[in-house]
Design a protein around this motif. Structure first.
Motif, PDB file in Angstrom:
ATOM      1  N   VAL A 147       0.844  -1.197   0.000  1.00 16.68           N
ATOM      2  CA  VAL A 147       0.000   0.000   0.000  1.00 16.68           C
ATOM      3  C   VAL A 147       0.880   1.248   0.000  1.00 16.68           C
ATOM      4  CG1 VAL A 147      -1.899  -1.168   1.169  1.00 16.68           C
ATOM      5  CG2 VAL A 147      -0.192   0.030   2.528  1.00 16.68           C
ATOM      6  N   PHE A 148       0.384   2.292  -0.651  1.00 18.50           N
ATOM      7  CA  PHE A 148       1.118   3.556  -0.664  1.00 18.50           C
ATOM      8  C   PHE A 148       0.155   4.694  -0.970  1.00 18.50           C
ATOM      9  CE2 PHE A 148       1.392   1.724  -4.902  1.00 18.50           C
ATOM     10  CZ  PHE A 148       1.133   2.778  -5.759  1.00 18.50           C
ATOM     11  N   THR A 149       0.615   5.908  -0.729  1.00 16.45           N
ATOM     12  CA  THR A 149      -0.201   7.094  -0.966  1.00 16.45           C
ATOM     13  C   THR A 149       0.587   8.111  -1.779  1.00 16.45           C
ATOM     14  OG1 THR A 149       0.541   8.117   1.101  1.00 16.45           O
ATOM     15  CG2 THR A 149      -1.474   6.787   1.190  1.00 16.45           C
ATOM     16  N   LEU A 150      -0.132   9.082  -2.312  1.00 17.73           N
ATOM     17  CA  LEU A 150       0.456  10.248  -2.957  1.00 17.73           C
ATOM     18  C   LEU A 150       0.069  11.479  -2.145  1.00 17.73           C
ATOM     19  CD1 LEU A 150       0.265   8.080  -5.370  1.00 17.73           C
ATOM     20  CD2 LEU A 150       0.539  10.066  -6.853  1.00 17.73           C
ATOM     21  N   PRO A 151       0.798  12.583  -2.284  1.00 17.71           N
ATOM     22  CA  PRO A 151       0.608  13.715  -1.361  1.00 17.71           C
ATOM     23  C   PRO A 151      -0.656  14.539  -1.563  1.00 17.71           C
ATOM     24  CG  PRO A 151       2.327  14.207  -2.960  1.00 17.71           C
ATOM     25  CD  PRO A 151       1.981  12.761  -3.141  1.00 17.71           C
ATOM     26  N   THR A 152      -1.260  14.517  -2.762  1.00 15.44           N
ATOM     27  CA  THR A 152      -2.443  15.349  -2.992  1.00 15.44           C
ATOM     28  C   THR A 152      -3.520  14.560  -3.728  1.00 15.44           C
ATOM     29  OG1 THR A 152      -1.765  16.197  -5.168  1.00 15.44           O
ATOM     30  CG2 THR A 152      -0.953  17.382  -3.209  1.00 15.44           C
ATOM     31  N   LYS A 153      -4.749  15.012  -3.587  1.00 20.85           N
ATOM     32  CA  LYS A 153      -5.875  14.375  -4.272  1.00 20.85           C
ATOM     33  C   LYS A 153      -5.719  14.477  -5.782  1.00 20.85           C
ATOM     34  CE  LYS A 153      -9.980  12.421  -4.098  1.00 20.85           C
ATOM     35  NZ  LYS A 153     -10.185  11.066  -3.517  1.00 20.85           N
ATOM     36  N   SER A 154      -5.235  15.613  -6.248  1.00 17.31           N
ATOM     37  CA  SER A 154      -5.048  15.817  -7.680  1.00 17.31           C
ATOM     38  C   SER A 154      -4.060  14.808  -8.259  1.00 17.31           C
ATOM     39  CB  SER A 154      -4.554  17.240  -7.948  1.00 17.31           C
ATOM     40  OG  SER A 154      -4.241  17.415  -9.320  1.00 17.31           O
ATOM     41  N   LEU A 155      -2.943  14.595  -7.557  1.00 19.76           N
ATOM     42  CA  LEU A 155      -1.950  13.632  -8.030  1.00 19.76           C
ATOM     43  C   LEU A 155      -2.499  12.208  -7.983  1.00 19.76           C
ATOM     44  CD1 LEU A 155       1.303  15.081  -6.425  1.00 19.76           C
ATOM     45  CD2 LEU A 155       0.808  14.870  -8.874  1.00 19.76           C
ATOM     46  N   GLU A 156      -3.304  11.916  -6.980  1.00 20.50           N
ATOM     47  CA  GLU A 156      -3.914  10.588  -6.895  1.00 20.50           C
ATOM     48  C   GLU A 156      -4.811  10.325  -8.100  1.00 20.50           C
ATOM     49  OE1 GLU A 156      -5.925  10.301  -3.174  1.00 20.50           O
ATOM     50  OE2 GLU A 156      -4.117   9.677  -2.089  1.00 20.50           O
ATOM     51  N   GLU A 157      -5.608  11.330  -8.474  1.00 17.88           N
ATOM     52  CA  GLU A 157      -6.502  11.171  -9.617  1.00 17.88           C
ATOM     53  C   GLU A 157      -5.713  11.015 -10.911  1.00 17.88           C
ATOM     54  OE1 GLU A 157      -8.973  14.596  -9.364  1.00 17.88           O
ATOM     55  OE2 GLU A 157     -10.236  13.776  -7.748  1.00 17.88           O
ATOM     56  N   GLN A 158      -4.651  11.800 -11.057  1.00 21.53           N
ATOM     57  CA  GLN A 158      -3.808  11.684 -12.253  1.00 21.53           C
ATOM     58  C   GLN A 158      -3.160  10.299 -12.323  1.00 21.53           C
ATOM     59  OE1 GLN A 158      -1.002  14.987 -12.945  1.00 21.53           O
ATOM     60  NE2 GLN A 158      -2.238  16.209 -11.523  1.00 21.53           N
ATOM     61  N   PHE A 159      -2.700   9.819 -11.180  1.00 22.52           N
ATOM     62  CA  PHE A 159      -2.003   8.530 -11.147  1.00 22.52           C
ATOM     63  C   PHE A 159      -2.927   7.400 -11.597  1.00 22.52           C
ATOM     64  CE2 PHE A 159      -0.568   4.622  -9.098  1.00 22.52           C
ATOM     65  CZ  PHE A 159       0.777   4.613  -9.409  1.00 22.52           C
TER      66      PHE A 159
ATOM     67  N   LEU B  13       5.495  -2.062 -13.551  1.00 20.58           N
ATOM     68  CA  LEU B  13       4.810  -1.105 -12.678  1.00 20.58           C
ATOM     69  C   LEU B  13       5.787  -0.054 -12.163  1.00 20.58           C
ATOM     70  CD1 LEU B  13       2.428  -0.097 -10.947  1.00 20.58           C
ATOM     71  CD2 LEU B  13       3.117  -1.784  -9.217  1.00 20.58           C
ATOM     72  N   ILE B  14       6.949  -0.484 -11.721  1.00 17.70           N
ATOM     73  CA  ILE B  14       7.953   0.450 -11.202  1.00 17.70           C
ATOM     74  C   ILE B  14       8.385   1.427 -12.298  1.00 17.70           C
ATOM     75  CG2 ILE B  14      10.333   0.618 -10.357  1.00 17.70           C
ATOM     76  CD1 ILE B  14       9.826  -2.031  -8.858  1.00 17.70           C
ATOM     77  N   GLU B  15       8.533   0.935 -13.504  1.00 18.04           N
ATOM     78  CA  GLU B  15       8.908   1.811 -14.625  1.00 18.04           C
ATOM     79  C   GLU B  15       7.846   2.884 -14.842  1.00 18.04           C
ATOM     80  OE1 GLU B  15       9.977   1.528 -19.421  1.00 18.04           O
ATOM     81  OE2 GLU B  15       9.549  -0.289 -18.259  1.00 18.04           O
ATOM     82  N   PHE B  16       6.577   2.481 -14.786  1.00 14.20           N
ATOM     83  CA  PHE B  16       5.493   3.456 -14.934  1.00 14.20           C
ATOM     84  C   PHE B  16       5.520   4.475 -13.794  1.00 14.20           C
ATOM     85  CE2 PHE B  16       1.340   4.581 -13.190  1.00 14.20           C
ATOM     86  CZ  PHE B  16       0.872   5.416 -14.202  1.00 14.20           C
ATOM     87  N   MET B  17       5.671   3.996 -12.562  1.00 13.87           N
ATOM     88  CA  MET B  17       5.689   4.889 -11.404  1.00 13.87           C
ATOM     89  C   MET B  17       6.862   5.858 -11.470  1.00 13.87           C
ATOM     90  SD  MET B  17       4.632   2.081  -8.464  1.00 13.87           S
ATOM     91  CE  MET B  17       4.743   3.216  -7.072  1.00 13.87           C
ATOM     92  N   ASP B  18       7.992   5.385 -11.956  1.00 15.93           N
ATOM     93  CA  ASP B  18       9.174   6.238 -12.067  1.00 15.93           C
ATOM     94  C   ASP B  18       8.940   7.357 -13.086  1.00 15.93           C
ATOM     95  OD1 ASP B  18      11.860   7.011 -11.552  1.00 15.93           O
ATOM     96  OD2 ASP B  18      12.508   5.954 -13.362  1.00 15.93           O
ATOM     97  N   LYS B  19       8.365   7.015 -14.221  1.00 14.32           N
ATOM     98  CA  LYS B  19       8.077   8.028 -15.241  1.00 14.32           C
ATOM     99  C   LYS B  19       7.069   9.049 -14.716  1.00 14.32           C
ATOM    100  CE  LYS B  19       9.054   5.124 -19.280  1.00 14.32           C
ATOM    101  NZ  LYS B  19       8.481   4.434 -20.474  1.00 14.32           N
ATOM    102  N   PHE B  20       6.069   8.562 -14.000  1.00 13.57           N
ATOM    103  CA  PHE B  20       5.064   9.465 -13.438  1.00 13.57           C
ATOM    104  C   PHE B  20       5.711  10.413 -12.432  1.00 13.57           C
ATOM    105  CE2 PHE B  20       1.784  10.632 -10.372  1.00 13.57           C
ATOM    106  CZ  PHE B  20       0.755  11.054 -11.205  1.00 13.57           C
ATOM    107  N   ALA B  21       6.577   9.884 -11.592  1.00 13.54           N
ATOM    108  CA  ALA B  21       7.246  10.706 -10.580  1.00 13.54           C
ATOM    109  C   ALA B  21       8.141  11.754 -11.222  1.00 13.54           C
ATOM    110  CB  ALA B  21       8.059   9.810  -9.642  1.00 13.54           C
TER     111      ALA B  21
END
Length: 226
Positions: A160-172, A209-217
């Motif tokens: 489990v993990f979170t992102l810092p803002t609601k906007s980023l969560e929706e984008q993710f 998945l990690i590759e996608f998360m890295d690009k998003f970050a």
């Protein structure tokens, strides 16, 4: 006389925690291992009974595997309803009522896959450690993502993990879906994100998945405030 027992679930799929070893308690344990059964090698000696619904790691819904001490059976009350008495199912070789044939058939295939293709439960555990470690290491090293679970309690099955803002969560979640990554939303009662790494999930899938998360970050260029 039927003895007192301690019931626990070895893996919490909602909050992403796991008992990596059975806790030391003064009474026998009844363990629900539905979400980490055959994902790792265990010492069953502290347990009076282990049960696991198959649909997470070893099959389809409709089948439950049970490991139970003979001493528990021998000391079970005689007035238990026949259907709820494990002795009934043992004596009838799990044919007390019509068995879910297809689910059992699929479980047989998956058990063969673990034994013959993977190399057994020890090899399966090694793969699961690699998958979870790779994802946790990335999350811990990336400011955009945060895992709220203590290091010693982190589940190898459900990250489990979170992102810092609601906007980023929706984008993710939108970009993940567009990239073919589905089922990453957290439990409806907790929010955030949850990635299930059950036995069938490959190490390559985790790397994707990690590759996608890295690009998003990298695109967000988020930095935690000091």
């Amino acid at each position: 006389m039927f003895c007192a027992t301690k019931h626990l679930s070895t893996n919490n799929t909602v909050v992403g925690t796991q008992f990596h070893n059975f806790p030391e308690v003064p009474i026998p344990i009844v363990a629900d291992m539905s979400s980490d059964f055959l994902s790792k090698v265990i010492d069953p000696s502290p347990c009076a009974c282990i049960y696991a619904h198959a649909q997470k790691n070893v099959g389809l819904s409709g089948v439950t595997a049970v490991v139970i001490r003979k001493s528990i059976l021998e000391n079970s009350p005689d007035d238990l309803p026949e259907l709820l008495d494990y002795r009934t199912h043992i004596e009838r070789k799990s044919n007390y009522h019509t068995p879910p044939c297809f689910s059992i058939y699929m479980m047989w295939h998956i058990l063969r896959w673990i034994e013959e293709d993977i190399g057994g439960v020890e090899a399966m555990e090694k793969i699961n450690r690699q998958k979870s470690s790779a994802l946790y290491d990335f999350i811990d090293a990336t400011p955009l993502f945060d895992c709220p679970v203590d290091l010693g309690s982190r589940s190898r099955m459900n990250v489990v993990f979170t992102l810092p803002t609601k906007s980023l969560e929706e984008q993710f979640i939108q970009k993940a879906f567009a990239s073919g990554l589905v089922g990453v939303a957290g439990h409806r009662t907790k929010g955030g994100y949850r990635v299930s790494l059950y036995n069938a999930v490959t190490l390559d899938a985790v790397k994707n998945l990690i590759e996608f998360m890295d690009k998003f970050a990298q695109k967000t260029n988020y930095q935690k405030s000091a």
